[in-house]
Design an enzyme around this catalytic site. Structure first.
Site, short mmCIF file in Angstrom:
data_model
loop_
_atom_site.label_atom_id
_atom_site.label_comp_id
_atom_site.label_asym_id
_atom_site.label_seq_id
_atom_site.Cartn_x
_atom_site.Cartn_y
_atom_site.Cartn_z
N MET A 79 0.86 -1.17 0.00
CA MET A 79 0.00 0.00 0.00
C MET A 79 0.90 1.23 0.00
O MET A 79 1.84 1.33 0.79
CB MET A 79 -0.98 0.02 1.17
CG MET A 79 -0.41 -0.02 2.54
SD MET A 79 -1.76 0.10 3.76
CE MET A 79 -0.85 -0.15 5.27
N ARG B 289 -3.36 -2.10 11.03
CA ARG B 289 -3.25 -1.65 12.42
C ARG B 289 -3.34 -2.82 13.40
O ARG B 289 -2.62 -2.86 14.40
CB ARG B 289 -4.32 -0.59 12.71
CG ARG B 289 -3.98 0.74 12.05
CD ARG B 289 -5.07 1.77 12.12
NE ARG B 289 -4.57 3.02 11.56
CZ ARG B 289 -5.31 4.11 11.35
NH1 ARG B 289 -6.60 4.10 11.67
NH2 ARG B 289 -4.77 5.20 10.85
N TYR C 292 4.36 3.41 12.48
CA TYR C 292 3.68 3.31 11.18
C TYR C 292 2.23 2.84 11.31
O TYR C 292 1.78 2.46 12.37
CB TYR C 292 4.46 2.48 10.17
CG TYR C 292 4.86 1.06 10.48
CD1 TYR C 292 4.32 0.31 11.51
CD2 TYR C 292 5.83 0.45 9.67
CE1 TYR C 292 4.72 -0.99 11.73
CE2 TYR C 292 6.23 -0.86 9.89
CZ TYR C 292 5.66 -1.57 10.92
OH TYR C 292 6.06 -2.86 11.14
N GLU C 293 1.53 2.93 10.19
CA GLU C 293 0.08 2.68 10.11
C GLU C 293 -0.71 3.62 11.02
O GLU C 293 -1.75 3.27 11.56
CB GLU C 293 -0.25 1.22 10.45
CG GLU C 293 0.59 0.18 9.73
CD GLU C 293 0.64 0.38 8.23
OE1 GLU C 293 -0.20 1.10 7.68
OE2 GLU C 293 1.55 -0.18 7.59
N GLY C 294 -0.22 4.83 11.16
CA GLY C 294 -0.82 5.81 12.05
C GLY C 294 -0.13 5.74 13.40
O GLY C 294 -0.23 4.74 14.09
#
Length: 594
Positions: free
Chosen positions: A165, A293, A437-439
């Site tokens: 992604m 997440r 990462y991933e927020g």
């Protein structure tokens, strides 16, 4: 490098005794064959693969890293990675919980999640290659056209192709409204994608024949904010075998996960295909992001488990000083360090956080199975709400705790923990990215307090609290459970009042919710873990006084959690109630160094 042994006994406990998966999953449409024996067979096969194939190449992969060749933009993974990936595909694991219509095995998430944990424990950098592919599969399966599904899913399910992604750009990370990558119509239904993406995990490698990039980009005249972002499928190679205009520009030099190719990807008029509706790409990508997440949370769990195993083995063998209460091993020159209270504090913290995290992932996996397969829409909705509420908690609380656990594991080793050959410092480095990462975990906290709690006036939180209250009331009259139920009910009451306090304060000043967010997420994390530890203690008590040591250890660890870790909430609540003023009073120009 510490040896890894898959915790199969604890998986069986969590699945069969705690969440009682066999009472639910086989009753769901399509999961009738997911028997206890099937679970055990798959988990044993995964354990063997992780212990014998992945763990032995973990440290060597970290030492070697990935190699970028600028002449042809290719990336070579460390020795053994490609062979392990080929074996993984031959075992059928890429399609474990994928749709049988595209070659998947159609197994439940409650089976796939333990497998994911074992992969992350044994070799987290390697695990990210199939992990990203599964995310791409999920997004295309949820939002792709029939033609797109037929084209891409069978190859992703088999593992012949992998996926990524591509969100982040040099100037924008969390704030995707600043995204600049362009998508120009080609006139034939495809689009020319141009731009640069950074931090792309598994962006280029030699494990598979093709890489399917899912790319966020803007159509001409699209709104300038996040409402103007679309999602595109951009393959490395076209169906006819020709090369697309997407190339790796370089690899990032990182603190950890060095054996995963974190790439700068350049899109130069690359042909892409719109997935989902125009300007609705962020909603499509969140199918992949939410799975990622939960995968991040699993990384905190898996690395915490690996660190605990290494630290426990070392603590039983390393001889240093005598126990304060007198020699524990008088026939030896010194006592093993596990006799020392501070070493036990670290080991028990690792154990308590890891086993509660395993219980949380099993609970969430069960909700995902119910959300996807249950025939009753109300049951689906309740499960979906619980997953939505607890996903940011799983991501942030589990990775924060994983970092605590890996640091403690290194500390148990003392000076040897700081030396690379022991492998403990690698676990710390590999774990650190999971909080980012991933927020980032700060973003997860804002998501929890803003979108998941205050936005719906606490409806999702009340559903979750209702489950905890139901459990606690069911323990009335059981004196063994009093030590767990009473503090849990008190904490639940305090949390309800705290949530109201934050909501009222935020109505006057929005900074109040943001200021409280990180501490609040940790409070909700502790509520969740305390509930799960109380449930695990209940199961252990039901085994009776003559139960095997495994159950006695559950009760003792539950007591440790309530006595030594749960009290953190008191400081968190006090911090939240101090408000935003201590954070916001200092003017930006006064943040100076002299």
């Amino acid at each position: 490098m510490p040896a890894y042994t898959a915790p199969l006994r604890d998986f069986a406990f969590v699945l069969n005794e705690l969440i009682k998966v066999q009472e639910v999953v086989p009753t769901l449409p399509g999961y009738g064959d997911a028997t206890e024996d099937v679970y055990a067979s798959y988990l044993e096969a995964a354990a063997k693969f992780c212990e014998s194939e992945l763990a032995p190449i973990n440290r060597s992969g970290d030492e070697a890293g990935c190699t970028f060749n600028p002449a042809d933009h290719s990336v070579t993974t460390p020795v053994g990675f490609a062979a392990a990936y080929q074996q993984y595909c031959e075992l059928g694991f890429p399609g474990l919980d994928c749709d049988p219509a595209y070659g998947g095995q159609g197994m439940p998430k409650t089976l796939a999640f333990p497998v994911m944990e074992m992969l992350t424990s044994s070799n987290v950098a390697w695990s990210m290659y199939p992990g990203l592919s599964h995310g791409a599969y999920s997004a295309i399966h949820a939002h792709g056209t029939a033609e797109q599904k037929d084209t891409y899913l069978p190859k992703l399910v088999s593992g012949e192709w992998t996926g990524t992604m591509c969100l982040t750009e040099p100037h924008c990370g969390t704030d995707l409204g600043l995204l600049k990558t362009k998508a120009e119509p080609n006139g034939d239904g495809s689009y020319a994608i141009s731009g640069t993406k950074i931090f792309i995990s598994a962006g280029e490698h030699d494990l598979a024949d093709n890489i399917i990039h899912l790319v966020l980009a803007r159509l001409p005249d699209a709104p300038k904010d996040v409402k103007g972002i679309s999602l595109f499928i951009v393959p490395k190679f076209h169906a006819d075998g020709s090369r697309n205009g997407v190339f790796c520009g370089s690899l990032e030099h990182k603190m950890g996960i060095k054996a995963n190719a974190t790439a700068v990807m350049n899109f130069d008029g690359a042909k892409g295909y719109l997935i989902g509706e125009p300007n609705k790409g962020l909603a499509c990508m969140f199918t992949m992001m939410n799975a990622a997440r939960l995968g991040c949370g699993m990384q905190g769990l898996g690395l915490g488990e690996a660190s605990f195993q290494g630290a426990l083995t070392y603590a039983k063998e390393r001889l240093q000083m005598r126990a304060a209460s007198g020699p524990a091993c008088p026939d030896k020159a010194a006592d093993p360090i596990i006799v020392h209270p501070d070493v036990r504090r670290m080991l028990l913290t690792q154990k308590a956080y890891t086993e509660a995290g395993r219980a949380l992932t099993a609970f969430l996996a069960l909700q995902l199975d119910i959300e996807e397969k249950h025939p009753d829409a109300d049951h689906q909705k309740e499960a979906a709400d619980l997953v939505a509420l607890l996903t940011p908690v799983a991501k942030a609380f589990m990775t924060d705790n994983g970092y605590i656990a890996t640091n403690m594991g290194m500390q148990v080793f003392g000076g040897h923990g700081f030396i690379r050959e022991w492998g403990m410092e690698q676990l710390v480095r590999d774990c650190r990215i999971s909080q980012i990462y991933e927020g980032t975990n700060g973003i997860q906290a804002l998501d929890l307090i803003g979108r998941k709690v205050l936005l719906d006036q606490g409806q999702k939180l009340r559903k979750f609290s209702g489950q905890i209250v139901t459990f606690c009331k069911a323990q009335e009259g059981d004196e063994r459970m009093r030590e767990f139920v009473e503090p849990l009910m008190k904490l639940l009451k305090d949390t309800g009042e705290l949530t109201m306090h934050i909501g009222m304060a935020a109505m006057k000043n929005r900074d109040e919710a943001a200021a409280a967010a990180t501490d609040y997420l940790r409070v909700i994390g502790h509520v969740t873990y305390a509930w799960l530890w109380a449930r695990m203690a209940k199961v252990a008590f039901e085994q009776g006084d003559g139960a095997e040591p495994f159950y006695q250890a559950k009760i003792t660890t539950a007591r440790f959690y309530f006595a030594k870790l749960l009290p953190e909430v008191h400081g968190l609540i006090a911090s939240i109630k101090s408000g935003a003023v201590p954070l916001m009073s200092l003017d930006a120009e006064h943040f100076i160094f002299q």
